[in-house]
Design a protein around this motif. Sequence first.
Motif, mmCIF file in Angstrom:
data_model
loop_
_atom_site.group_PDB
_atom_site.id
_atom_site.type_symbol
_atom_site.label_atom_id
_atom_site.label_comp_id
_atom_site.label_asym_id
_atom_site.label_seq_id
_atom_site.Cartn_x
_atom_site.Cartn_y
_atom_site.Cartn_z
ATOM 1 N N ILE A 1 -8.647 1.064 -3.798
ATOM 2 C CA ILE A 1 -9.310 2.322 -3.428
ATOM 3 C C ILE A 1 -8.309 3.129 -2.593
ATOM 4 C CG2 ILE A 1 -10.428 1.185 -1.429
ATOM 5 C CD1 ILE A 1 -12.727 3.173 -1.691
ATOM 6 N N GLU A 2 -8.119 4.391 -2.945
ATOM 7 C CA GLU A 2 -7.209 5.235 -2.161
ATOM 8 C C GLU A 2 -7.949 5.778 -0.950
ATOM 9 O OE1 GLU A 2 -5.313 8.187 -4.655
ATOM 10 O OE2 GLU A 2 -4.313 6.657 -5.871
ATOM 11 N N LEU A 3 -7.347 5.603 0.220
ATOM 12 C CA LEU A 3 -7.957 6.051 1.478
ATOM 13 C C LEU A 3 -6.928 6.831 2.297
ATOM 14 C CD1 LEU A 3 -9.754 2.681 2.433
ATOM 15 C CD2 LEU A 3 -10.878 4.765 1.594
ATOM 16 N N PRO A 4 -6.496 7.999 1.807
ATOM 17 C CA PRO A 4 -5.489 8.755 2.546
ATOM 18 C C PRO A 4 -6.021 9.236 3.893
ATOM 19 C CG PRO A 4 -6.389 10.091 0.764
ATOM 20 C CD PRO A 4 -6.957 8.703 0.590
ATOM 21 N N GLY A 5 -5.132 9.396 4.846
ATOM 22 C CA GLY A 5 -5.546 9.879 6.166
ATOM 23 C C GLY A 5 -4.635 9.288 7.230
ATOM 24 N N HIS A 6 -4.712 7.964 7.407
ATOM 25 C CA HIS A 6 -3.804 7.301 8.353
ATOM 26 C C HIS A 6 -2.366 7.563 7.895
ATOM 27 C CE1 HIS A 6 -2.337 4.385 11.224
ATOM 28 N NE2 HIS A 6 -1.676 3.779 10.262
ATOM 29 N N THR A 7 -2.115 7.358 6.614
ATOM 30 C CA THR A 7 -0.904 7.848 5.949
ATOM 31 C C THR A 7 -1.366 8.488 4.641
ATOM 32 O OG1 THR A 7 -0.560 5.786 4.720
ATOM 33 C CG2 THR A 7 0.545 5.964 6.870
ATOM 34 N N LYS A 8 -0.473 9.249 4.009
ATOM 35 C CA LYS A 8 -0.838 9.925 2.754
ATOM 36 C C LYS A 8 -1.196 8.935 1.658
ATOM 37 C CE LYS A 8 2.078 13.975 3.262
ATOM 38 N NZ LYS A 8 3.525 13.985 3.487
ATOM 39 N N GLY A 9 -0.511 7.782 1.689
ATOM 40 C CA GLY A 9 -0.695 6.828 0.589
ATOM 41 C C GLY A 9 -1.510 5.611 0.969
ATOM 42 N N SER A 10 -2.255 5.669 2.066
ATOM 43 C CA SER A 10 -3.031 4.492 2.489
ATOM 44 C C SER A 10 -4.008 4.077 1.389
ATOM 45 C CB SER A 10 -3.810 4.782 3.772
ATOM 46 O OG SER A 10 -2.972 4.701 4.904
ATOM 47 N N ILE A 11 -4.053 2.778 1.159
ATOM 48 C CA ILE A 11 -5.000 2.236 0.181
ATOM 49 C C ILE A 11 -5.793 1.098 0.810
ATOM 50 C CG2 ILE A 11 -3.731 2.868 -1.916
ATOM 51 C CD1 ILE A 11 -2.562 0.020 -1.970
ATOM 52 N N VAL B 1 -14.865 -4.484 1.634
ATOM 53 C CA VAL B 1 -13.689 -3.629 1.503
ATOM 54 C C VAL B 1 -12.693 -3.862 2.647
ATOM 55 C CG1 VAL B 1 -14.935 -1.682 2.586
ATOM 56 C CG2 VAL B 1 -12.933 -1.207 1.194
ATOM 57 N N ILE B 2 -11.431 -4.011 2.276
ATOM 58 C CA ILE B 2 -10.344 -4.106 3.256
ATOM 59 C C ILE B 2 -9.792 -2.697 3.404
ATOM 60 C CG2 ILE B 2 -8.080 -5.132 3.746
ATOM 61 C CD1 ILE B 2 -8.950 -7.480 1.877
ATOM 62 N N VAL B 3 -9.835 -2.163 4.630
ATOM 63 C CA VAL B 3 -9.602 -0.727 4.807
ATOM 64 C C VAL B 3 -8.264 -0.362 5.458
ATOM 65 C CG1 VAL B 3 -12.071 -0.228 4.900
ATOM 66 C CG2 VAL B 3 -10.831 -0.630 7.047
ATOM 67 N N GLY B 4 -7.412 -1.344 5.761
ATOM 68 C CA GLY B 4 -6.141 -1.023 6.427
ATOM 69 C C GLY B 4 -6.416 -0.348 7.757
ATOM 70 N N ASP B 5 -5.750 0.776 8.012
ATOM 71 C CA ASP B 5 -5.950 1.500 9.270
ATOM 72 C C ASP B 5 -6.811 2.749 9.090
ATOM 73 O OD1 ASP B 5 -4.571 -0.354 10.715
ATOM 74 O OD2 ASP B 5 -2.740 0.832 10.948
ATOM 75 N N GLN B 6 -7.466 2.880 7.933
ATOM 76 C CA GLN B 6 -8.418 3.991 7.765
ATOM 77 C C GLN B 6 -9.525 3.897 8.814
ATOM 78 O OE1 GLN B 6 -8.934 6.821 6.210
ATOM 79 N NE2 GLN B 6 -11.081 7.019 6.776
ATOM 80 N N HIS C 1 -7.929 5.601 14.732
ATOM 81 C CA HIS C 1 -7.550 6.335 15.937
ATOM 82 C C HIS C 1 -6.217 7.045 15.784
ATOM 83 C CE1 HIS C 1 -10.833 4.143 17.889
ATOM 84 N NE2 HIS C 1 -10.786 5.093 18.792
ATOM 85 N N LEU C 2 -5.478 6.691 14.725
ATOM 86 C CA LEU C 2 -4.190 7.334 14.464
ATOM 87 C C LEU C 2 -4.196 7.839 13.033
ATOM 88 C CD1 LEU C 2 -1.773 4.632 15.941
ATOM 89 C CD2 LEU C 2 -2.703 6.634 17.106
ATOM 90 N N TYR C 3 -3.706 9.041 12.854
ATOM 91 C CA TYR C 3 -3.714 9.575 11.495
ATOM 92 C C TYR C 3 -2.558 10.548 11.277
ATOM 93 C CZ TYR C 3 -6.085 13.210 14.150
ATOM 94 O OH TYR C 3 -6.389 14.145 15.096
ATOM 95 N N ALA C 4 -2.170 10.665 10.006
ATOM 96 C CA ALA C 4 -1.168 11.658 9.626
ATOM 97 C C ALA C 4 -1.858 12.958 9.253
ATOM 98 C CB ALA C 4 -0.327 11.148 8.455
#
Length: 211
Positions: free
Chosen positions: A139-149, A158-163, A174-177
Amino acid sequence: MSRIEQIKTGTDNCYLVSEGKNAILVDTCSAAGLEKVLAACSSYDMKLIVITHPHFDHAENAYELSKRLGIPVAMNKADIGIFDSYDSQPLIARGIVGRVVLWLSLKVLRNTKVRRPENLIFVKEGDSLEAYGIDGQIIELPGHTKGSIGVVIGDGDVIVGDQMDNWIRPSEGHLYADKKDLENSMEKLRSLGERTAYYGHGKPTKINTSR
Ligand SMILES: [Zn+2]
């Protein structure tokens, strides 16, 4: 049904997703966690490493693990520039928690050279992990980085990384691009309904519960 196992090293999480003997690793933690992550992988027939984004605390071991385990590393192409420079996508902090986290990690983010894995493959929204023995998809979850998945397992968790993170309580990262992207990705996660979310930092929790 796939099983998700949390591997925690310091304040970083990575996850083993397994189905019987087959497993994939989602994120790799930072270099300090290499042996712990390798030990966790040793009980499985490892098929793939997915990195949610190439910050050191998620991807610093990707090069080494990919080599030692002889498996590819999957990521979104939109983040490839981060291997060359963190500053290709500088982070903005949200609130006091965000400013503290950024203050603590900025020097390391800037100065840690995350080595680009040799065996890289690029993935996008909806890509199935079936070929790697796992009932799940990207699942693409841009925000923290442009290409966060992230990775959605079966029709559930769901595993969400830093989204999202759970430094204190579960919330959007708490951190985003890019703030707008982060908000849109939160909407996307909300639309998935109630499920367990697994964060890059902090304990997993249920999200989207109607209370
Ligand atoms: Zn990050």
